[in-house]
Motif scaffolding. Structure first.
Motif, PDB file in Angstrom:
ATOM      1  N   SER A 145     -46.847 -40.522  -4.578  1.00 35.66           N
ATOM      2  CA  SER A 145     -47.589 -41.216  -5.628  1.00 35.66           C
ATOM      3  C   SER A 145     -46.632 -41.494  -6.784  1.00 35.66           C
ATOM      4  O   SER A 145     -46.034 -40.574  -7.323  1.00 35.66           O
ATOM      5  CB  SER A 145     -48.768 -40.356  -6.109  1.00 35.66           C
ATOM      6  N   ARG A 146     -46.487 -42.769  -7.107  1.00 36.93           N
ATOM      7  CA  ARG A 146     -45.555 -43.210  -8.162  1.00 36.93           C
ATOM      8  C   ARG A 146     -44.154 -42.639  -7.937  1.00 36.93           C
ATOM      9  O   ARG A 146     -43.483 -42.196  -8.864  1.00 36.93           O
ATOM     10  CB  ARG A 146     -46.084 -42.831  -9.549  1.00 36.93           C
ATOM     11  N   GLY A 147     -43.754 -42.626  -6.679  1.00 37.39           N
ATOM     12  CA  GLY A 147     -42.413 -42.199  -6.320  1.00 37.39           C
ATOM     13  C   GLY A 147     -42.211 -40.701  -6.298  1.00 37.39           C
ATOM     14  O   GLY A 147     -41.114 -40.221  -6.017  1.00 37.39           O
ATOM     15  N   LYS A 148     -43.269 -39.931  -6.566  1.00 37.88           N
ATOM     16  CA  LYS A 148     -43.151 -38.474  -6.593  1.00 37.88           C
ATOM     17  C   LYS A 148     -43.905 -37.863  -5.415  1.00 37.88           C
ATOM     18  O   LYS A 148     -45.022 -38.283  -5.094  1.00 37.88           O
ATOM     19  CB  LYS A 148     -43.696 -37.929  -7.908  1.00 37.88           C
ATOM     20  N   CYS A 149     -43.287 -36.879  -4.775  1.00 38.88           N
ATOM     21  CA  CYS A 149     -43.904 -36.226  -3.620  1.00 38.88           C
ATOM     22  C   CYS A 149     -45.030 -35.304  -4.075  1.00 38.88           C
ATOM     23  O   CYS A 149     -44.838 -34.446  -4.932  1.00 38.88           O
ATOM     24  CB  CYS A 149     -42.856 -35.425  -2.841  1.00 38.88           C
ATOM     25  N   ARG A 150     -46.227 -35.508  -3.485  1.00 33.96           N
ATOM     26  CA  ARG A 150     -47.376 -34.678  -3.826  1.00 33.96           C
ATOM     27  C   ARG A 150     -47.833 -33.818  -2.645  1.00 33.96           C
ATOM     28  O   ARG A 150     -48.823 -33.101  -2.751  1.00 33.96           O
ATOM     29  CB  ARG A 150     -48.544 -35.567  -4.273  1.00 33.96           C
ATOM     30  N   GLY A 151     -47.098 -33.915  -1.531  1.00 34.97           N
ATOM     31  CA  GLY A 151     -47.448 -33.100  -0.383  1.00 34.97           C
ATOM     32  C   GLY A 151     -46.927 -33.713   0.908  1.00 34.97           C
ATOM     33  O   GLY A 151     -46.158 -34.688   0.896  1.00 34.97           O
ATOM     34  N   PHE A 152     -47.354 -33.137   2.067  1.00 38.31           N
ATOM     35  CA  PHE A 152     -46.856 -33.561   3.372  1.00 38.31           C
ATOM     36  C   PHE A 152     -48.001 -33.582   4.378  1.00 38.31           C
ATOM     37  O   PHE A 152     -48.926 -32.770   4.315  1.00 38.31           O
ATOM     38  CB  PHE A 152     -45.762 -32.610   3.855  1.00 38.31           C
ATOM     39  N   ALA A 158     -53.118 -39.404  -1.920  1.00 41.22           N
ATOM     40  CA  ALA A 158     -52.030 -39.356  -2.903  1.00 41.22           C
ATOM     41  C   ALA A 158     -52.559 -39.582  -4.318  1.00 41.22           C
ATOM     42  O   ALA A 158     -52.178 -38.876  -5.259  1.00 41.22           O
ATOM     43  CB  ALA A 158     -50.972 -40.407  -2.560  1.00 41.22           C
ATOM     44  N   VAL A 159     -53.471 -40.551  -4.439  1.00 37.46           N
ATOM     45  CA  VAL A 159     -54.070 -40.827  -5.758  1.00 37.46           C
ATOM     46  C   VAL A 159     -54.875 -39.628  -6.239  1.00 37.46           C
ATOM     47  O   VAL A 159     -54.823 -39.247  -7.415  1.00 37.46           O
ATOM     48  CB  VAL A 159     -54.957 -42.091  -5.686  1.00 37.46           C
ATOM     49  N   GLY A 160     -55.633 -39.013  -5.324  1.00 35.21           N
ATOM     50  CA  GLY A 160     -56.425 -37.845  -5.691  1.00 35.21           C
ATOM     51  C   GLY A 160     -55.570 -36.692  -6.180  1.00 35.21           C
ATOM     52  O   GLY A 160     -55.883 -36.044  -7.185  1.00 35.21           O
ATOM     53  N   LEU A 161     -54.473 -36.406  -5.454  1.00 37.89           N
ATOM     54  CA  LEU A 161     -53.573 -35.318  -5.869  1.00 37.89           C
ATOM     55  C   LEU A 161     -52.881 -35.656  -7.182  1.00 37.89           C
ATOM     56  O   LEU A 161     -52.671 -34.785  -8.037  1.00 37.89           O
ATOM     57  CB  LEU A 161     -52.541 -35.051  -4.775  1.00 37.89           C
ATOM     58  N   GLU A 162     -52.530 -36.935  -7.357  1.00 35.74           N
ATOM     59  CA  GLU A 162     -51.916 -37.363  -8.621  1.00 35.74           C
ATOM     60  C   GLU A 162     -52.896 -37.190  -9.783  1.00 35.74           C
ATOM     61  O   GLU A 162     -52.531 -36.711 -10.859  1.00 35.74           O
ATOM     62  CB  GLU A 162     -51.486 -38.830  -8.508  1.00 35.74           C
ATOM     63  N   ASN A 163     -54.157 -37.570  -9.547  1.00 36.20           N
ATOM     64  CA  ASN A 163     -55.175 -37.394 -10.583  1.00 36.20           C
ATOM     65  C   ASN A 163     -55.326 -35.929 -10.972  1.00 36.20           C
ATOM     66  O   ASN A 163     -55.453 -35.587 -12.150  1.00 36.20           O
ATOM     67  CB  ASN A 163     -56.536 -37.918 -10.096  1.00 36.20           C
ATOM     68  N   TYR A 164     -55.319 -35.072  -9.959  1.00 39.03           N
ATOM     69  CA  TYR A 164     -55.429 -33.634 -10.218  1.00 39.03           C
ATOM     70  C   TYR A 164     -54.280 -33.158 -11.101  1.00 39.03           C
ATOM     71  O   TYR A 164     -54.488 -32.432 -12.082  1.00 39.03           O
ATOM     72  CB  TYR A 164     -55.426 -32.866  -8.895  1.00 39.03           C
TER      73      TYR A 164
END
Length: 447
Positions: free
Chosen positions: A142-149, A176-182
């Motif tokens: 998300s936005r170039g940043k790893c939020r998981g696998f 990805a959006v959900g994890l980014e929002n969190y």
């Protein structure tokens, strides 16, 4: 779609029932997927619980790709493996392998300060342990940043990769959006807590500076501190050298005037300023001359200042209203400007001395001068002369001297002079530009 319909689709219970009852129809009917997509987007808009979101994603994966086993390893807002929210999507026939994957993950150790390169070791171990499966890897970005696998297990080694499937990519992007929002929500809450603490600290610190200027016989006083941030490292104070005397007697007693500047600004500078204030107030009550006050203060504070890798400049003076004599010592602070009314010129009050916290056996000289009627002393910190405009020009000491000279030639009170100097600073810096450093001014004028 109405809010009531969205709330219905938002329910995991509804999705589970819908998918379990019509899995075949679901794959064929695009409208049904559109409904799921709509409920997923509604979930993201009304985001409140990341654990429910992950369960929801697994549920959808399970029924769209029911022949696959999908392992989701999210990262928390600190970028660490989020162990309690690791999810596995698999149908009932894969319950045994699901337990084996969960058991394998529990045995694998990730360091607390997780680094992305550690995941490569995990992936190799995963593939070695489950050789009978074709395992594909996909980063949740998300936005170039790893939020998981995401890891996709398939029994068929020749099967087509689902990572190119539009449905898979859509769901992955929503995740990805959900994890980014969190992460954004957690970061916002953390910043709000820090802001509250800083505001509380700033309020306490502002209470440590004098609320008003004391009444001293034959003296007109004015003072103001404008911090660059909420917490500042500037300090000024007025202290009566004698205690336990009436307010009336204090007017003609000896008074100490001090102005100082802790290197830097913000929370560290504010904490050190608060510490020095307590030490200095205790020293003033000894009644020692200014040079001894600074010498002893340096001895007391040097260990704390050395550990913080900071130093303090400070100008200390005391004034006797009966003799009009001002004694002073300087720990490398900006020399105050003295307007000599009889000569119509400005001179600097300075004395040799090291900054506090730099040299343990530092010595300080003591100066003395007798003041006359209408003489004025301006104490200031370097935030005043270091103020710059949009062209990068500094306000500098020369401009301050010219401004003060012009004001002293007119019949202004100390408060009026102070206000006009700050107005001059504001005009110089221009609109919408803040001071780069804390700026403090104390004006001491003989009536």
């Amino acid at each position: 779609m109405t809010n009531n319909q969205n709330e219905k689709l938002f329910s995991n219970k509804f999705i589970k029932k819908f998918l379990e009852n019509e899995p075949a129809l679901f794959l064929k009917n695009k409208y049904k997927f559109a409904e799921i997509a709509s409920s997923l987007s509604y979930y993201l808009k009304s985001f409140s619980n990341v654990d429910k979101l992950l369960d929801y994603i697994c549920l959808i994966f399970k029924h769209i790709f029911n022949e696959k086993i999908i392992l989701i390893i999210p990262l928390n807002y600190e970028g660490e493996i989020w162990n309690e929210n690791i999810k596995i999507s698999a149908n009932n026939e894969c319950s045994i392998i699901q337990e084996e994957i969960a058991s394998f993950f529990k045995q694998f150790y990730f360091s607390r300060n997780f680094k992305i390169k550690e995941i490569l070791t995990f992936e190799n171990a995963l593939k070695d342990n489950f050789k009978e499966y074709k395992i594909e890897t996909k980063k949740i970005l998300s936005r170039g940043k790893c939020r998981g696998f995401i890891y996709i297990f398939s029994n068929d080694m020749t099967s087509i990769s689902i990572t190119e499937d539009n449905n898979f990519n859509f769901i992955q992007n929503c995740l990805a959006v959900g994890l980014e929002n969190y992460c954004l929500i957690k970061a916002k809450k953390k910043h709000e807590n820090v802001d509250r603490e800083i505001s509380t600290g700033a309020e306490i610190q502002s209470q440590l500076l004098p609320d008003y200027c004391p009444i001293i016989y034959g003296v007109d006083l004015a003072a103001h501190c404008r911090p660059a941030l909420q917490l500042g490292g500037d300090y000024y104070d007025f202290m009566c050298v004698k205690t336990n005397i009436s307010e009336k007697r204090k007017e003609k007693a000896r008074w100490a005037f001090v102005i100082g500047d802790v290197m830097g600004k913000g929370i560290p500078a504010g904490l050190l300023m608060t510490m020095l204030r307590g030490m200095l107030r205790a020293e003033v009550l000894t009644g020692l001359p200014p040079d001894r006050i600074l010498h002893d203060l340096n001895q007391l504070a040097i260990d704390d200042l050395d550990q913080s890798h900071r130093f303090v400049t400070l100008f200390y003076s005391d004034y006797d209203p009966r003799t009009r004599k001002l004694r002073f010592a300087n720990a490398a602070h900006n020399p105050p400007l003295l307007w000599k009314s009889s000569d119509q010129k400005i001179i600097k009050l300075d004395a040799e001395g090291f900054v506090l916290g730099l040299q343990k056996d530092a010595e300080y000289d003591c100066g003395e001068i007798k003041l006359n009627e209408n003489d004025l002393v301006l104490y200031y910190t370097d935030g005043v002369i270091d103020t710059s405009n949009s062209l990068g020009e500094r306000f500098d000491e020369e401009r301050l001297i010219k401004t003060l000279t012009k004001l002293c030639k007119q019949s202004y009170t100390s408060q009026e002079i102070l206000n006009k100097i700050f107005k001059k600073l504001d005009d110089f810096t221009g609109q919408n530009r803040h001071l780069e450093d804390d700026a403090s001014i104390v004006i001491f004028q003989l009536r």
